[in-house]
Design an enzyme around this catalytic site. Structure first.
Site, PDB file in Angstrom:
ATOM      1  N   HIS A 122     -10.037 -21.325  79.134  1.00 12.36           N
ATOM      2  CA  HIS A 122      -9.644 -20.526  77.584  1.00 12.36           C
ATOM      3  C   HIS A 122      -8.869 -21.370  77.650  1.00 12.36           C
ATOM      4  O   HIS A 122      -7.635 -22.499  77.843  1.00 12.36           O
ATOM      5  CB  HIS A 122      -9.151 -18.800  78.322  1.00 12.36           C
ATOM      6  CG  HIS A 122      -8.349 -18.859  79.569  1.00 12.36           C
ATOM      7  ND1 HIS A 122      -6.878 -19.142  78.392  1.00 12.36           N
ATOM      8  CD2 HIS A 122      -8.477 -19.171  80.222  1.00 12.36           C
ATOM      9  CE1 HIS A 122      -5.634 -18.959  79.875  1.00 12.36           C
ATOM     10  NE2 HIS A 122      -6.693 -18.864  81.171  1.00 12.36           N
ATOM     11  N   ASP A 123      -8.805 -21.951  75.702  1.00 14.76           N
ATOM     12  CA  ASP A 123      -7.482 -22.351  74.907  1.00 14.76           C
ATOM     13  C   ASP A 123      -7.064 -23.796  74.663  1.00 14.76           C
ATOM     14  O   ASP A 123      -6.580 -24.433  74.398  1.00 14.76           O
ATOM     15  CB  ASP A 123      -6.417 -21.540  74.954  1.00 14.76           C
ATOM     16  CG  ASP A 123      -6.322 -19.731  75.339  1.00 14.76           C
ATOM     17  OD1 ASP A 123      -6.417 -19.907  74.179  1.00 14.76           O
ATOM     18  OD2 ASP A 123      -5.759 -19.029  76.023  1.00 14.76           O
ATOM     19  N   GLY A 140      -6.949 -23.542  82.168  1.00 17.07           N
ATOM     20  CA  GLY A 140      -6.568 -23.057  80.490  1.00 17.07           C
ATOM     21  C   GLY A 140      -5.358 -23.790  79.433  1.00 17.07           C
ATOM     22  O   GLY A 140      -4.314 -24.746  80.483  1.00 17.07           O
TER      23      GLY A 140
END
Length: 264
Positions: A122-123, A140
């Protein structure tokens, strides 16, 4: 030109599929997915969430794109996954949608070459012309610049920033920021020198490469930390007006988790 969709593929209502796409058997495309033109999904591929994919991308079997992040705080918010143009994702690649902790987007740029089992959590923010070998995993909030190459089985810990033109050897554990145009490898990661071959391939002049090499050598030899070295005016006098050194210096000054040490 219409797209070719295998009868076993499931395209949920609301999904947008571009022209001349090939959707293979047993693929699942969610209702908020947008896929550009000339994309190929080989088979058994899941693309879900609020995911936007550009043109000319190729996904091999068992890729999983735009699925929820592996983050306990995520509660199903409509965060995004954005993938550019011309990327190749080999078997079992995974790209997770963002959390709400940053700008709500996981982003992969253009012309990437991602070999079997590459993972973007994520991200993440992945630049253009990036090549990652088998089993490389990015946790992340990792940022990877343009023209980065990484060997197989590398692991990047959360919030690390890898600069432009970096080359990282296989099976490295990256827990520090790697500044522009460096080579690095090891567990834990250490800086080796300058990616001279990579800079030559990208068309940098010999004089430009020499200045980058000299800059890093001076920084390595200094008793000061990299940040202190750059903040010392006398060290930077000869590089006034040098855009490449300015970019490197800006990267180092912006680093929040610091740089690896140089190999002895």
């Amino acid at each position: 030109m219409s797209s070719q969709i295998h009868p076993t593929a499931i395209i949920e209502d609301g999904a947008v599929i571009g022209d001349n796409c090939k959707i293979g058997p047993y693929c699942l495309i969610g209702p908020n997915v947008k896929i550009g033109d000339n994309c190929t999904l080989k088979s058994h591929i899941v693309i879900e969430g609020h995911t936007t994919i550009g043109n000319d991308n190729e996904f091999h079997q068992f890729c999983s794109i735009g699925v929820p992040p592996q983050d306990r705080s995520y509660k199903g918010q409509p965060t995004e996954t954005i993938i550019g143009d011309g990327n190749l994702f080999r078997e079992n690649c995974t790209v997770h949608r963002a959390t709400i902790k940053d700008d709500l987007k996981t982003v992969v740029g253009n012309n990437g070459y991602f070999m079997t089992g590459v993972h973007f959590a994520h991200d993440c923010k992945i630049g253009n012309n990036v090549t990652l070998a088998n089993g490389t995993m990015c946790a992340g909030h990792v940022k990877i610049g343009d023209f980065v190459q990484m060997g197989g089985a590398c692991g990047v810990t959360p919030f690390c920033n890898i600069g432009n033109g970096v080359f990282i050897g296989a099976a490295s554990a990256i827990d520090k920021d790697i500044p522009h145009y460096c080579t690095a490898f090891g567990n834990r990661i250490k800086l080796k020198g300058v990616n001279i071959i990579g800079m030559k391939r990208r068309g940098f002049e010999k004089s430009e490469i020499s200045e980058v090499v000299d800059f890093y050598r001076m920084m390595e030899a200094s008793a000061l930390s990299p940040r202190a070295f750059i903040n010392h005016p006398e060290n930077m006098e000869e590089y006034q007006g040098n855009k490449i050194i300015a970019d490197i210096s800006e990267f180092i000054l912006a680093s929040e988790i610091g740089l690896p040490t140089f190999m002895s």
